[in-house]
Motif scaffolding. Structure first.
Motif, PDB file in Angstrom:
ATOM      1  N   ASP A  49      34.381 -11.270 -75.017  1.00 14.83           N
ATOM      2  CA  ASP A  49      33.752 -10.549 -76.133  1.00 14.83           C
ATOM      3  C   ASP A  49      33.174  -9.211 -75.679  1.00 14.83           C
ATOM      4  OD1 ASP A  49      34.418 -12.666 -77.771  1.00 14.83           O
ATOM      5  OD2 ASP A  49      32.382 -13.498 -77.863  1.00 14.83           O
ATOM      6  N   THR A  50      32.475  -9.235 -74.540  1.00 14.54           N
ATOM      7  CA  THR A  50      31.871  -8.006 -74.021  1.00 14.54           C
ATOM      8  C   THR A  50      32.945  -6.984 -73.677  1.00 14.54           C
ATOM      9  OG1 THR A  50      29.992  -9.234 -73.134  1.00 14.54           O
ATOM     10  CG2 THR A  50      30.404  -7.051 -72.201  1.00 14.54           C
ATOM     11  N   ARG A  51      33.993  -7.424 -73.033  1.00 11.11           N
ATOM     12  CA  ARG A  51      35.055  -6.496 -72.656  1.00 11.11           C
ATOM     13  C   ARG A  51      35.791  -5.962 -73.870  1.00 11.11           C
ATOM     14  NH1 ARG A  51      37.131  -9.105 -67.062  1.00 11.11           N
ATOM     15  NH2 ARG A  51      35.524  -8.142 -65.794  1.00 11.11           N
ATOM     16  N   ASN A  52      35.999  -6.797 -74.862  1.00  8.17           N
ATOM     17  CA  ASN A  52      36.647  -6.319 -76.089  1.00  8.17           C
ATOM     18  C   ASN A  52      35.806  -5.241 -76.752  1.00  8.17           C
ATOM     19  OD1 ASN A  52      38.893  -7.940 -75.810  1.00  8.17           O
ATOM     20  ND2 ASN A  52      38.099  -9.568 -77.104  1.00  8.17           N
ATOM     21  N   GLU A  53      34.492  -5.428 -76.772  1.00 14.35           N
ATOM     22  CA  GLU A  53      33.611  -4.403 -77.335  1.00 14.35           C
ATOM     23  C   GLU A  53      33.685  -3.112 -76.524  1.00 14.35           C
ATOM     24  OE1 GLU A  53      29.625  -5.959 -77.700  1.00 14.35           O
ATOM     25  OE2 GLU A  53      30.319  -7.663 -78.888  1.00 14.35           O
ATOM     26  N   GLU A  54      33.684  -3.239 -75.196  1.00 15.56           N
ATOM     27  CA  GLU A  54      33.798  -2.059 -74.336  1.00 15.56           C
ATOM     28  C   GLU A  54      35.119  -1.329 -74.588  1.00 15.56           C
ATOM     29  OE1 GLU A  54      33.435  -3.684 -70.414  1.00 15.56           O
ATOM     30  OE2 GLU A  54      31.246  -3.781 -70.508  1.00 15.56           O
ATOM     31  N   LEU A  55      36.195  -2.097 -74.680  1.00 19.69           N
ATOM     32  CA  LEU A  55      37.506  -1.484 -74.906  1.00 19.69           C
ATOM     33  C   LEU A  55      37.580  -0.802 -76.276  1.00 19.69           C
ATOM     34  CD1 LEU A  55      39.796  -4.220 -73.320  1.00 19.69           C
ATOM     35  CD2 LEU A  55      39.332  -1.926 -72.409  1.00 19.69           C
ATOM     36  N   ASN A 112      37.689  10.413 -69.029  1.00 16.41           N
ATOM     37  CA  ASN A 112      36.776   9.401 -68.468  1.00 16.41           C
ATOM     38  C   ASN A 112      36.947   8.054 -69.162  1.00 16.41           C
ATOM     39  OD1 ASN A 112      35.715  11.209 -66.623  1.00 16.41           O
ATOM     40  ND2 ASN A 112      33.963  11.741 -67.903  1.00 16.41           N
ATOM     41  N   ALA A 113      37.116   8.072 -70.480  1.00 16.10           N
ATOM     42  CA  ALA A 113      37.305   6.832 -71.234  1.00 16.10           C
ATOM     43  C   ALA A 113      38.619   6.159 -70.850  1.00 16.10           C
ATOM     44  CB  ALA A 113      37.259   7.113 -72.739  1.00 16.10           C
ATOM     45  N   GLU A 114      39.676   6.956 -70.676  1.00 17.29           N
ATOM     46  CA  GLU A 114      40.962   6.390 -70.268  1.00 17.29           C
ATOM     47  C   GLU A 114      40.872   5.763 -68.875  1.00 17.29           C
ATOM     48  OE1 GLU A 114      43.442   9.843 -70.802  1.00 17.29           O
ATOM     49  OE2 GLU A 114      44.076   9.187 -72.816  1.00 17.29           O
ATOM     50  N   LYS A 115      40.183   6.447 -67.955  1.00 15.58           N
ATOM     51  CA  LYS A 115      39.999   5.911 -66.601  1.00 15.58           C
ATOM     52  C   LYS A 115      39.210   4.605 -66.638  1.00 15.58           C
ATOM     53  CE  LYS A 115      40.195  10.389 -64.284  1.00 15.58           C
ATOM     54  NZ  LYS A 115      39.408  11.459 -63.667  1.00 15.58           N
ATOM     55  N   GLU A 116      38.152   4.571 -67.425  1.00 14.55           N
ATOM     56  CA  GLU A 116      37.323   3.369 -67.533  1.00 14.55           C
ATOM     57  C   GLU A 116      38.108   2.226 -68.167  1.00 14.55           C
ATOM     58  OE1 GLU A 116      34.093   1.019 -66.815  1.00 14.55           O
ATOM     59  OE2 GLU A 116      34.444   3.057 -66.105  1.00 14.55           O
ATOM     60  N   LYS A 117      38.926   2.545 -69.152  1.00 15.05           N
ATOM     61  CA  LYS A 117      39.755   1.521 -69.797  1.00 15.05           C
ATOM     62  C   LYS A 117      40.746   0.927 -68.792  1.00 15.05           C
ATOM     63  CE  LYS A 117      42.606   0.877 -73.899  1.00 15.05           C
ATOM     64  NZ  LYS A 117      43.230   1.523 -75.058  1.00 15.05           N
ATOM     65  N   ILE A 118      41.373   1.756 -67.997  1.00 14.65           N
ATOM     66  CA  ILE A 118      42.301   1.286 -66.967  1.00 14.65           C
ATOM     67  C   ILE A 118      41.561   0.419 -65.944  1.00 14.65           C
ATOM     68  CG2 ILE A 118      43.730   2.056 -65.016  1.00 14.65           C
ATOM     69  CD1 ILE A 118      44.552   4.456 -66.829  1.00 14.65           C
TER      70      ILE A 118
END
Length: 164
Positions: free
Chosen positions: A62-68, A87-93
Motif C-alpha cells: 500500500d505504501t509503495r503504491n501510494e509512493e508510485l 528525480n521522480a523517474e529515478k525514484e520510481k526506478i
C-alpha cells in the motif's frame, strides 16, 4: 358513528401501523448492520494480530503504491520541472528495483525451506525477517549467502530477525 368517521379512524390506524412497521424494519436492519460491522471488525482485528507477515506485506505494498502514484503524478504533471520529472523517474526506478530485489530474495530464502520471510532493503542495509522461533548458525549462513549472492551488502549490513 358515521361511515366517514370510521373510515378515517381505520385509515389512521392503518397508517400508524404502516409507519410503526417501517420504523421497526429500519431499526432492526440498523442493528443487524452494526452487529455485522462489529463482527467483521473483530474478525479483522484477530486476523491483523494473527499474521505479521501478511500485514507487513500489505502495508508495504500500500505504501509503495501510494509512493508510485505520487511519483507518477509528478512525472505526468504539466507544471513539473524537468529536474522534478527526472528525480521522480529515478525514484520510481529505485522503488521498482527494490521491489524486484526483495521479491527475488524472499523467494530464494523460502526455497531454502523457511516458511515465510520478509526483506526490507533500506538505507544501505538489508533486514531479513524470518518466520522462526530461533535460527541456528547454519540457517543464518544460508540466509546471508542468499542475500550476498543477490546484493552487494557486506555481512555487517545484513540484519536477520527471527519472528514467530
Amino acid at each position: 358513528m358515521s361511515k366517514k368517521k370510521r373510515f378515517f379512524i381505520i385509515s389512521a390506524f392503518c397508517l400508524l401501523l404502516l409507519v410503526t412497521g417501517t420504523i421497526n424494519v429500519l431499526v432492526n436492519n440498523s442493528i443487524i448492520q452494526t452487529e455485522k460491522t462489529n463482527s467483521t471488525a473483530l474478525t479483522n482485528a484477530a486476523a491483523t494480530q494473527g499474521n505479521f507477515f501478511t500485514n507487513y506485506r500489505t502495508n508495504r505494498t500500500d505504501t509503495r503504491n501510494e509512493e508510485l502514484l505520487y511519483l507518477e503524478a509528478i512525472i505526468s504533471s504539466n507544471t513539473s520541472t524537468a529536474e522534478a520529472i527526472s528525480n521522480a523517474e529515478k525514484e520510481k526506478i529505485k522503488i521498482v528495483s527494490a521491489m524486484e530485489s526483495e521479491l527475488t530474495i524472499e523467494g530464494l530464502i523460502k526455497a531454502k525451506g523457511f516458511e515465510d520471510v520478509i526483506i526490507s532493503d533500506l538505507n544501505n542495509s538489508i533486514t531479513v525477517i524470518v518466520k522462526s522461533a530461533e535460527l541456528n548458525k547454519s540457517e543464518v549462513a544460508q540466509i546471508v549467502d542468499v542475500v550476498q549472492a543477490q546484493t552487494a551488502y557486506d555481512i555487517e549490513n545484513i540484519k536477520i530477525i527471527p519472528v514467530e
